[in-house]
Scaffold this motif. Structure first.
Motif, mmCIF file in Angstrom:
data_model
loop_
_atom_site.group_PDB
_atom_site.id
_atom_site.type_symbol
_atom_site.label_atom_id
_atom_site.label_comp_id
_atom_site.label_asym_id
_atom_site.label_seq_id
_atom_site.Cartn_x
_atom_site.Cartn_y
_atom_site.Cartn_z
ATOM 1 N N GLU A 91 4.235 -2.141 -15.719
ATOM 2 C CA GLU A 91 3.633 -1.402 -14.602
ATOM 3 C C GLU A 91 2.338 -2.069 -14.143
ATOM 4 N N LEU A 92 1.514 -2.497 -15.111
ATOM 5 C CA LEU A 92 0.242 -3.114 -14.749
ATOM 6 C C LEU A 92 0.469 -4.465 -14.079
ATOM 7 N N ALA A 93 1.442 -5.222 -14.574
ATOM 8 C CA ALA A 93 1.759 -6.512 -13.960
ATOM 9 C C ALA A 93 2.231 -6.319 -12.523
ATOM 10 N N GLN A 94 3.047 -5.293 -12.279
ATOM 11 C CA GLN A 94 3.524 -5.012 -10.926
ATOM 12 C C GLN A 94 2.366 -4.596 -10.020
ATOM 13 N N ALA A 95 1.457 -3.778 -10.562
ATOM 14 C CA ALA A 95 0.302 -3.335 -9.769
ATOM 15 C C ALA A 95 -0.580 -4.524 -9.405
ATOM 16 N N GLN B 54 -5.797 -11.809 7.561
ATOM 17 C CA GLN B 54 -5.943 -11.042 8.794
ATOM 18 C C GLN B 54 -7.366 -10.582 9.066
ATOM 19 N N VAL B 55 -8.086 -10.251 8.003
ATOM 20 C CA VAL B 55 -9.398 -9.621 8.169
ATOM 21 C C VAL B 55 -10.515 -10.477 7.571
ATOM 22 N N GLU C 4 -12.387 -2.190 -4.929
ATOM 23 C CA GLU C 4 -12.434 -2.013 -3.478
ATOM 24 C C GLU C 4 -11.096 -2.360 -2.836
ATOM 25 N N ILE C 5 -10.460 -3.432 -3.300
ATOM 26 C CA ILE C 5 -9.193 -3.845 -2.685
ATOM 27 C C ILE C 5 -8.109 -2.813 -2.959
ATOM 28 N N SER C 6 -8.166 -2.144 -4.123
ATOM 29 C CA SER C 6 -7.194 -1.101 -4.434
ATOM 30 C C SER C 6 -7.394 0.106 -3.523
ATOM 31 N N GLN C 7 -8.647 0.480 -3.291
ATOM 32 C CA GLN C 7 -8.923 1.606 -2.388
ATOM 33 C C GLN C 7 -8.466 1.279 -0.977
ATOM 34 N N LEU C 8 -8.712 0.048 -0.546
ATOM 35 C CA LEU C 8 -8.275 -0.359 0.788
ATOM 36 C C LEU C 8 -6.755 -0.336 0.889
ATOM 37 N N HIS C 9 -6.092 -0.744 -0.194
ATOM 38 C CA HIS C 9 -4.624 -0.714 -0.218
ATOM 39 C C HIS C 9 -4.109 0.714 -0.077
ATOM 40 N N ARG C 10 -4.748 1.659 -0.761
ATOM 41 C CA ARG C 10 -4.338 3.057 -0.644
ATOM 42 C C ARG C 10 -4.569 3.564 0.778
ATOM 43 N N LYS D 6 -2.437 -8.310 -5.360
ATOM 44 C CA LYS D 6 -2.677 -9.718 -5.023
ATOM 45 C C LYS D 6 -2.024 -10.057 -3.683
ATOM 46 N N ALA D 7 -0.795 -9.571 -3.476
ATOM 47 C CA ALA D 7 -0.111 -9.817 -2.204
ATOM 48 C C ALA D 7 -0.862 -9.152 -1.054
ATOM 49 N N PHE D 8 -1.320 -7.916 -1.277
ATOM 50 C CA PHE D 8 -2.065 -7.214 -0.228
ATOM 51 C C PHE D 8 -3.392 -7.918 0.049
#
Length: 260
Positions: free
Chosen positions: A36-40, A54-55, A211-217, A45-47
């Protein structure tokens, strides 16, 4: 005809069977948590790559323009405050540029120090799946070997040393043979797997708080409304860049008018 004799398991044998079932369960949970952690990590990383393309590059362009404006203001105002703003703006622009274009930089060639190589070889020699006694043990050792390979690629001496210490601790617990010694060995393995699950849980909490996780959500929430958050952010930055270019040209005209 003599009555059939039914042998009851000894207390040690029954406890050992129970502990082995517990070990199998905790190892299965550990494998699931690692997956699960590897998938997350892969998903983020892809996001992050999409965000940078883009930004991030637009933030880098905007910060570079702001730094150029601050540097031109030094020529216009010639003050310590203007020079300080220029230094700070240029430093921020460098940091933003490095972050935005990090994916484009070639990764340095991996050159592990001798201490890391030696430790990895020692760990691999002790946990290689070829040394497994059965299929369950082979699955577990395959998981450990993958963890060791990942730690080696990151140059993570601490994780490799912990894996080696775990192996030594388990084997030191069985100086003599018998079910009691085996019970102690399995108990140690349960403790190690439980500790590793707690470590993965802590890593996940840190990852989700980034921060990147929050942005992803936020991007996922926007997608539910048929919006593309990154496209919206990019559009807003392009407007800011246009404004910064106008301000830069305006300061240039002011400097030209004052003969500087």
């Amino acid at each position: 005809m003599p009555a059939e004799i039914i042998l009851q398991p000894t207390p040690d044998a029954a406890a050992l069977h129970q502990r082995r079932e517990q070990l199998a369960a905790v190892r299965a949970a550990l494998a699931e948590r690692e997956s699960e952690l590897a998938q997350a990590r892969a998903q983020l990383k892809a996001f992050e790559g999409r965000y940078l393309r883009q930004v991030g590059v637009l933030y880098a362009e905007l910060d570079d323009l702001e730094a150029r404006i601050a540097e031109r203001e030094v020529d216009l105002y010639d003050s310590d405050a203007a020079r300080r703003r220029a230094r700070e703006s240029r430093q921020r622009a460098r940091e933003t540029h490095d972050a935005a274009f990090s994916e484009a930089h070639e990764a340095p060639e991996f050159d592990p120090p001798p201490s890391l190589k030696s430790l990895f070889r020692e760990v691999a020699r002790r946990i290689h799946p070829d040394f497994a006694a059965d299929d369950d043990e082979r699955k577990h050792l395959t998981l450990l070997m993958a963890r060791a390979n990942e730690a080696y690629s990151r140059g993570d001496l601490d994780t490799l040393q912990r894996m080696l210490d775990d192996h030594r601790e388990v084997n030191a617990a069985i100086a003599e043979e018998g079910s009691s010694a085996e019970l102690l060995r399995v108990d140690r393995q349960i403790q190690h797997a439980t500790r590793d699950i707690a470590r993965l849980d802590a890593e996940e909490r840190t990852l989700l708080a980034s921060e990147i996780s929050q942005l992803h959500r936020d991007a996922e929430a926007a997608a539910l409304e048929d919006r593309d958050l990154l496209t919206e952010l990019a559009a807003g930055l392009r407007e800011q860049i246009a404004g910064a270019r106008y301000r830069f040209d305006f300061i240039d005209r002011q400097i030209a008018a004052h003969g500087r």
